[in-house]
Design a protein around this motif. Structure first.
Motif, mmCIF file in Angstrom:
data_model
loop_
_atom_site.group_PDB
_atom_site.id
_atom_site.type_symbol
_atom_site.label_atom_id
_atom_site.label_comp_id
_atom_site.label_asym_id
_atom_site.label_seq_id
_atom_site.Cartn_x
_atom_site.Cartn_y
_atom_site.Cartn_z
ATOM 1 N N VAL A 65 0.847 -1.190 0.000
ATOM 2 C CA VAL A 65 0.000 0.000 0.000
ATOM 3 C C VAL A 65 0.883 1.240 0.000
ATOM 4 O O VAL A 65 1.706 1.428 0.905
ATOM 5 N N ARG A 92 0.764 -6.794 -6.120
ATOM 6 C CA ARG A 92 -0.004 -5.637 -6.561
ATOM 7 C C ARG A 92 0.288 -4.462 -5.638
ATOM 8 O O ARG A 92 0.515 -4.642 -4.437
ATOM 9 N N LYS A 94 -1.342 -0.937 -4.211
ATOM 10 C CA LYS A 94 -2.572 -0.170 -4.059
ATOM 11 C C LYS A 94 -2.217 1.207 -3.507
ATOM 12 O O LYS A 94 -1.329 1.340 -2.655
ATOM 13 N N LEU A 116 -7.961 -1.245 1.846
ATOM 14 C CA LEU A 116 -7.405 -1.620 0.542
ATOM 15 C C LEU A 116 -6.967 -3.084 0.529
ATOM 16 O O LEU A 116 -7.167 -3.799 -0.466
ATOM 17 N N GLU A 120 -8.491 -6.168 -1.880
ATOM 18 C CA GLU A 120 -7.682 -7.076 -2.695
ATOM 19 C C GLU A 120 -7.908 -8.528 -2.292
ATOM 20 O O GLU A 120 -7.904 -9.424 -3.142
#
Length: 352
Positions: A65, A92, A94, A116, A120
């Motif tokens: 994040v 990933r 975010k 977040l 996910e």
């Protein structure tokens, strides 16, 4: 800034055998989201989980994040992505978008991070998020909650397994010293990043962190504080069970949207059980999980419960409001809960 782990010869790195024990409670999960900031704790967690999960265990998704608070954060997320590629773990990033508050920044950033991560997790089909909270984090949390006047539930610290935004939050490293995770990074020749906010004395957690070495000199080590948290968690669980049992034995009912029970009989129990029983009764009267997400302070529950106890023992009526409810105690000791109106708040017996 990317840093090479410092020497930690006095601490042993975690091994695959250690990881097998720590991650055993996660073996039944089909998929896991791993929160990886790029710091030594989460990098060690990532490395150990990737090795453990490679043997046919849960699918992993690492999520970083970027709170948008530091320009270096984007490069740090790229570093984590490269680490993940080397481990064969999907990654990933975010981003926390929108306005950043001037006050309560750490709390708001933490709430945004979990929101977040939960988003996910649902998209990935994972029922759990795994974080790298350590024994040191637990010790800091306990000290902060002591200073805030927490009840037993607060002083129990972080739980190894809890829930956030409807997703399981697992903390398998909660009994492991941070230094062992740094040693794990060193043994595996893994680099990590250092977040300068971790040294910012404006934040209460950082100020407590700086006090820990001094406290440890007189025996108040992170290990001792962690042990205290576990014992308090055990006591809190037992008291909750006693309060549930006490409530179940009371004459009670519900009519026209109002709930009632024999509060005077509950007052035959120890005061702690009465306080918890009242909080549990209010929680049971809530309409939804969303209401319980905004808990009352323990001091408010205690104040209301003590006033009701005094009135019940004197055989007099009393009216109070608490948690979005009107509490009406009759002279015969029966307590009725009814909606106060649109203003609603949740309750828990040991929230601060």
């Amino acid at each position: 800034m990317i840093a090479t782990p410092p020497g930690t010869a006095e601490y042993e790195p975690l091994t695959a055998a250690d990881a097998a024990v720590l991650f055993a409670p996660l073996a039944g999960e089909e998929a896991l989201v791993v929160a990886v900031s790029g710091g030594p704790d989460s990098v060690a967690l990532l490395a150990l989980l990737a090795e453990w999960a490679s043997r046919g265990r849960p699918r992993l998704l690492a999520v970083t994040v970027d709170h948008g608070l530091r320009p270096e954060a984007a490069d740090e997320a790229l570093m984590v992505a490269r680490l993940c590629a080397g481990f064969g773990v999907e990654h990933r990033t975010k981003r926390w978008l929108g306005h950043k508050p001037q006050t309560g920044l750490q709390e708001k950033a933490r709430a945004a991070r979990y929101a977040l991560l939960a988003e996910e997790a649902r998209a990935f089909g994972a029922a759990a998020i795994v974080t790298a909270h350590t024994l040191d984090d637990q010790a800091e949390t306990l000290l902060m909650r002591m200073a805030a006047g927490s009840g037993l539930a607060g002083l129990a610290g972080m739980a190894p397994r809890s829930s956030v935004n409807g997703v399981v939050l697992a903390r398998p490293l909660l009994g492991v010293e941070k230094a062992r995770l740094v040693a794990t990074c060193k043994a595996r020749e893994l680099s990590f990043v250092r977040d300068p906010s971790n040294d910012d004395p404006r934040f209460a957690r950082i100020r407590w962190r700086e006090l820990l070495p001094e406290l440890a000199q007189d025996g108040l080590t992170a290990e001792r504080l962690g042990q205290l948290a576990r014992r308090l968690a055990r006591a809190d669980e037992a008291l909750d069970a006693l309060a549930v049992r006490a409530l179940a034995t009371l004459p009670a009912g519900e009519e026209a949207g109002e709930r009632w029970f024999d509060f005077a009989r509950l007052c035959q129990e120890p005061e702690e059980i009465v306080i918890r029983g009242l909080a549990l009764a209010l929680a049971a009267a809530q309409d939804s999980d969303e209401e319980a997400d905004v808990p009352l302070r323990l001091a408010r529950i205690e104040d209301c419960a003590q006033a009701l106890i005094a009135a019940a023992r004197e055989g007099r009526a009393l009216r109070r409001t608490l948690g979005g409810f009107r509490l009406s105690l009759a002279g015969d000791g029966v307590l009725t809960l009814s909606r106060e109106g649109e203003r609603r708040r949740g309750v828990h017996p040991a929230t601060v």
